[in-house]
Design a protein around this motif. Structure first.
Motif, PDB file in Angstrom:
ATOM      1  N   ARG A 126      -1.998  -1.837   0.789  1.00 42.15           N
ATOM      2  CA  ARG A 126      -3.040  -0.611   1.527  1.00 42.15           C
ATOM      3  C   ARG A 126      -2.148   0.816   1.232  1.00 42.15           C
ATOM      4  NH1 ARG A 126      -3.742   1.638   6.627  1.00 42.15           N
ATOM      5  NH2 ARG A 126      -5.917   1.819   7.045  1.00 42.15           N
ATOM      6  N   GLY A 127      -0.641   0.548   1.491  1.00 40.88           N
ATOM      7  CA  GLY A 127       0.159   1.931   1.271  1.00 40.88           C
ATOM      8  C   GLY A 127       0.183   2.528  -0.262  1.00 40.88           C
ATOM      9  N   VAL A 128       0.049   1.297  -1.055  1.00 42.03           N
ATOM     10  CA  VAL A 128      -0.114   1.912  -2.582  1.00 42.03           C
ATOM     11  C   VAL A 128      -1.418   2.506  -2.976  1.00 42.03           C
ATOM     12  CG1 VAL A 128      -0.378   0.823  -4.927  1.00 42.03           C
ATOM     13  CG2 VAL A 128       1.664   0.169  -3.532  1.00 42.03           C
ATOM     14  N   MET A 129      -2.462   1.692  -2.322  1.00 42.35           N
ATOM     15  CA  MET A 129      -3.900   2.427  -2.805  1.00 42.35           C
ATOM     16  C   MET A 129      -4.028   3.737  -2.168  1.00 42.35           C
ATOM     17  SD  MET A 129      -5.408   0.427  -4.730  1.00 42.35           S
ATOM     18  CE  MET A 129      -3.895   0.289  -5.711  1.00 42.35           C
ATOM     19  N   ALA A 130      -3.498   3.939  -0.855  1.00 43.68           N
ATOM     20  CA  ALA A 130      -3.638   5.281  -0.081  1.00 43.68           C
ATOM     21  C   ALA A 130      -2.888   6.247  -1.199  1.00 43.68           C
ATOM     22  CB  ALA A 130      -2.857   5.190   1.238  1.00 43.68           C
ATOM     23  N   HIS A 131      -1.653   5.816  -1.799  1.00 43.86           N
ATOM     24  CA  HIS A 131      -0.895   6.911  -2.609  1.00 43.86           C
ATOM     25  C   HIS A 131      -1.622   7.195  -3.679  1.00 43.86           C
ATOM     26  CE1 HIS A 131       2.448   8.034  -5.262  1.00 43.86           C
ATOM     27  NE2 HIS A 131       1.495   7.551  -6.130  1.00 43.86           N
ATOM     28  N   ASP A 206       3.268  10.403  -2.225  1.00 49.79           N
ATOM     29  CA  ASP A 206       3.843   9.653  -1.344  1.00 49.79           C
ATOM     30  C   ASP A 206       3.392  10.039   0.047  1.00 49.79           C
ATOM     31  OD1 ASP A 206       4.754   7.944  -3.224  1.00 49.79           O
ATOM     32  OD2 ASP A 206       6.678   8.866  -3.096  1.00 49.79           O
ATOM     33  N   ARG A 207       3.683  11.456   0.368  1.00 50.16           N
ATOM     34  CA  ARG A 207       3.273  12.113   1.443  1.00 50.16           C
ATOM     35  C   ARG A 207       2.013  12.055   1.970  1.00 50.16           C
ATOM     36  NH1 ARG A 207       1.276  16.391   3.434  1.00 50.16           N
ATOM     37  NH2 ARG A 207       0.961  17.393   1.295  1.00 50.16           N
ATOM     38  N   GLY A 208       1.060  12.238   1.059  1.00 51.10           N
ATOM     39  CA  GLY A 208      -0.302  12.260   1.369  1.00 51.10           C
ATOM     40  C   GLY A 208      -0.928  10.711   1.505  1.00 51.10           C
ATOM     41  N   GLY A 209      -0.299   9.889   0.941  1.00 47.78           N
ATOM     42  CA  GLY A 209      -0.611   8.377   1.207  1.00 47.78           C
ATOM     43  C   GLY A 209      -0.307   7.896   2.238  1.00 47.78           C
ATOM     44  N   ALA A 210       1.098   8.298   2.713  1.00 54.03           N
ATOM     45  CA  ALA A 210       1.404   7.779   4.195  1.00 54.03           C
ATOM     46  C   ALA A 210       0.488   8.341   5.050  1.00 54.03           C
ATOM     47  CB  ALA A 210       2.900   8.433   4.268  1.00 54.03           C
ATOM     48  N   GLU A 211       0.076   9.548   4.836  1.00 53.47           N
ATOM     49  CA  GLU A 211      -0.945  10.092   5.988  1.00 53.47           C
ATOM     50  C   GLU A 211      -2.206   9.487   5.950  1.00 53.47           C
ATOM     51  OE1 GLU A 211      -0.933  14.182   4.869  1.00 53.47           O
ATOM     52  OE2 GLU A 211       1.039  14.868   5.862  1.00 53.47           O
ATOM     53  N   ILE A 212      -2.495   9.058   4.948  1.00 54.07           N
ATOM     54  CA  ILE A 212      -3.882   8.451   4.685  1.00 54.07           C
ATOM     55  C   ILE A 212      -3.848   6.938   5.274  1.00 54.07           C
ATOM     56  CG2 ILE A 212      -5.643   7.338   3.394  1.00 54.07           C
ATOM     57  CD1 ILE A 212      -5.053   9.551   0.870  1.00 54.07           C
ATOM     58  N   SER A 213      -2.855   6.177   5.041  1.00 53.21           N
ATOM     59  CA  SER A 213      -2.663   5.109   5.626  1.00 53.21           C
ATOM     60  C   SER A 213      -2.198   4.932   7.083  1.00 53.21           C
ATOM     61  CB  SER A 213      -1.891   4.300   4.808  1.00 53.21           C
ATOM     62  OG  SER A 213      -0.406   4.553   4.571  1.00 53.21           O
ATOM     63  N   GLY A 214      -1.552   6.147   7.280  1.00 48.79           N
ATOM     64  CA  GLY A 214      -0.800   6.042   8.794  1.00 48.79           C
ATOM     65  C   GLY A 214       0.421   5.315   8.774  1.00 48.79           C
ATOM     66  N   ASP A 215       0.874   4.711   7.678  1.00 50.23           N
ATOM     67  CA  ASP A 215       1.770   3.650   7.560  1.00 50.23           C
ATOM     68  C   ASP A 215       3.116   4.167   6.676  1.00 50.23           C
ATOM     69  OD1 ASP A 215       3.564   1.342   8.148  1.00 50.23           O
ATOM     70  OD2 ASP A 215       1.887   0.219   7.725  1.00 50.23           O
ATOM     71  N   PRO A 216       3.777   5.071   6.825  1.00 48.62           N
ATOM     72  CA  PRO A 216       4.672   5.363   5.643  1.00 48.62           C
ATOM     73  C   PRO A 216       5.855   4.225   5.136  1.00 48.62           C
ATOM     74  CG  PRO A 216       5.182   6.772   7.629  1.00 48.62           C
ATOM     75  CD  PRO A 216       3.750   6.002   7.783  1.00 48.62           C
ATOM     76  N   ALA A 217       6.110   3.359   6.627  1.00 48.19           N
ATOM     77  CA  ALA A 217       7.121   2.667   6.182  1.00 48.19           C
ATOM     78  C   ALA A 217       6.470   1.394   5.265  1.00 48.19           C
ATOM     79  CB  ALA A 217       7.491   1.799   7.484  1.00 48.19           C
ATOM     80  N   ALA A 218       5.051   1.187   5.242  1.00 48.48           N
ATOM     81  CA  ALA A 218       4.713   0.047   4.482  1.00 48.48           C
ATOM     82  C   ALA A 218       4.617   0.694   3.108  1.00 48.48           C
ATOM     83  CB  ALA A 218       3.437  -0.140   4.851  1.00 48.48           C
ATOM     84  N   LEU A 219       4.218   2.001   2.689  1.00 46.74           N
ATOM     85  CA  LEU A 219       4.567   2.497   1.218  1.00 46.74           C
ATOM     86  C   LEU A 219       5.930   2.473   0.854  1.00 46.74           C
ATOM     87  CD1 LEU A 219       3.191   3.866  -1.072  1.00 46.74           C
ATOM     88  CD2 LEU A 219       3.331   5.807  -0.135  1.00 46.74           C
ATOM     89  N   ALA A 220       6.874   2.718   1.764  1.00 47.80           N
ATOM     90  CA  ALA A 220       8.560   2.512   1.334  1.00 47.80           C
ATOM     91  C   ALA A 220       8.742   1.245   1.062  1.00 47.80           C
ATOM     92  CB  ALA A 220       8.983   2.998   2.488  1.00 47.80           C
ATOM     93  N   SER A 221       8.129   0.415   1.730  1.00 46.64           N
ATOM     94  CA  SER A 221       8.656  -1.330   1.501  1.00 46.64           C
ATOM     95  C   SER A 221       7.822  -1.459   0.018  1.00 46.64           C
ATOM     96  CB  SER A 221       8.134  -2.119   2.596  1.00 46.64           C
ATOM     97  OG  SER A 221       8.170  -3.337   2.309  1.00 46.64           O
ATOM     98  N   ALA A 222       6.686  -1.018  -0.213  1.00 50.18           N
ATOM     99  CA  ALA A 222       6.143  -1.339  -1.322  1.00 50.18           C
ATOM    100  C   ALA A 222       6.691  -0.775  -2.533  1.00 50.18           C
ATOM    101  CB  ALA A 222       4.642  -0.949  -1.252  1.00 50.18           C
ATOM    102  N   LEU A 223       7.195   0.519  -2.460  1.00 49.10           N
ATOM    103  CA  LEU A 223       7.833   0.945  -3.533  1.00 49.10           C
ATOM    104  C   LEU A 223       9.155   0.144  -4.186  1.00 49.10           C
ATOM    105  CD1 LEU A 223       7.400   4.775  -2.851  1.00 49.10           C
ATOM    106  CD2 LEU A 223       6.342   3.482  -4.775  1.00 49.10           C
TER     107      LEU A 223
END
Length: 288
Positions: A126-131, A206-223
């Motif tokens: 979800r974080g990746v798709m938001a990115h 990355d910043r925008g994707g974290a805002e869209i998903s509301g979960d920056p930690a999930a995108l960090a984990s995905a990366l």
């Protein structure tokens, strides 16, 4: 506005480089022909580059019946971002990666490899798709595809200059050594310009994707996970078309040699650190 001006300057630079290589091959006439070709390629890229890139990766369109989890995820995130629903594609490759393409949000597409669906959890995906949707919202996708097309053309022209020689700006036969130098330096210069275009935009996505998903930690984990897996799994279409590497969420190219030196992506560690800092600064961020 600053990013828009910066991107315009960088795109002018890559067009000027294209013209310079044209001048190397055919003098002033070659430069004018190269300018006409550059204008034509930009026009072609605007209308057709997205389809061209998707074909390079043999991406297959999916819908709610063929890939329900991915499709519904993109649909929900698009609504959160206030964006039109993009077309969704799957790429049958083991390497975990994803990208967005298209000329504007109304004609956008997001693509993910089958490998990324296997490697990531639902929350990470979800974080990746938001990115990728952040790239769409920031209108990065057209610039990425145009610069990729132009960089590939510069490499082709530079190789032509090396093998067949050319003429200087006054129409005199060029030094063969100059042709070889152009063949080496022009693609490197194009890569540097691509790198300048891409790196700042990745941080913003990355910043925008974290805002869209509301979960920056999930995108960090995905990366972090994509970085670790992708190092040992080559992405064939990206190796065959390295100018498209900048479009991916993670650099898909082998790290050896100049490819590692001229990476179009920021260091994964820095991206992860910024996202984790966002997560710590936002107590209300989603933590599922």
């Amino acid at each position: 506005m600053f990013n828009l001006v910066k991107t315009a300057i960088l795109m002018a630079a890559i067009t000027a480089l294209f013209m310079a290589v044209g001048a190397m091959i055919g003098g002033q006439t070659g430069m004018l022909i190269a300018l006409a070709v550059a204008v034509g390629m930009n026009f072609f890229s605007y209308w057709f580059s997205a389809d061209m890139v998707l074909k390079m990766y043999n991406a297959q369109a999916v819908d709610e019946s063929s890939a329900p989890q991915l499709y519904r995820m993109v649909q929900e995130l698009s609504q959160r971002a206030g964006l039109p629903m993009p077309k969704v594609y799957l790429i049958n490759e083991d390497a975990p990666n994803a990208f967005a393409t298209g000329r504007d949000p109304e004609h956008a597409a997001v693509a993910a490899t089958t490998g990324i669906l296997r490697v990531l959890s639902e929350r990470e995906l979800r974080g990746v798709m938001a990115h990728e949707l952040a790239h769409v919202g920031h209108r990065d996708i057209l610039i990425s595809t145009i610069s990729a097309t132009m960089a590939g053309a510069i490499s082709m022209l530079a190789n032509f200059a090396a093998f067949f020689g050319g003429r200087d700006a006054n129409g005199r036969p060029a030094n063969p050594l100059a042709g070889i130098a152009v063949a080496i330096l022009a693609p490197l210069a194009a890569s540097l310009i691509q790198m300048a275009i891409s790196r700042a935009r990745e941080f913003e996505a990355d910043r925008g994707g974290a805002e869209i998903s509301g979960d920056p930690a999930a995108l960090a984990s995905a990366l972090d996970k994509i970085h670790r897996y992708a190092q040992g799994i080559p992405l064939g279409p990206a190796e065959a078309h390295p100018e498209t590497a900048q479009m991916m969420i993670m650099n898909p190219l082998s790290a050896g040699g100049l490819r590692g030196l001229f990476s179009t992506h920021p260091a994964t560690e820095e991206r992860v650190a910024r996202l984790l800092a966002m997560a710590q600064a936002a107590p209300g961020a989603v933590r599922r």
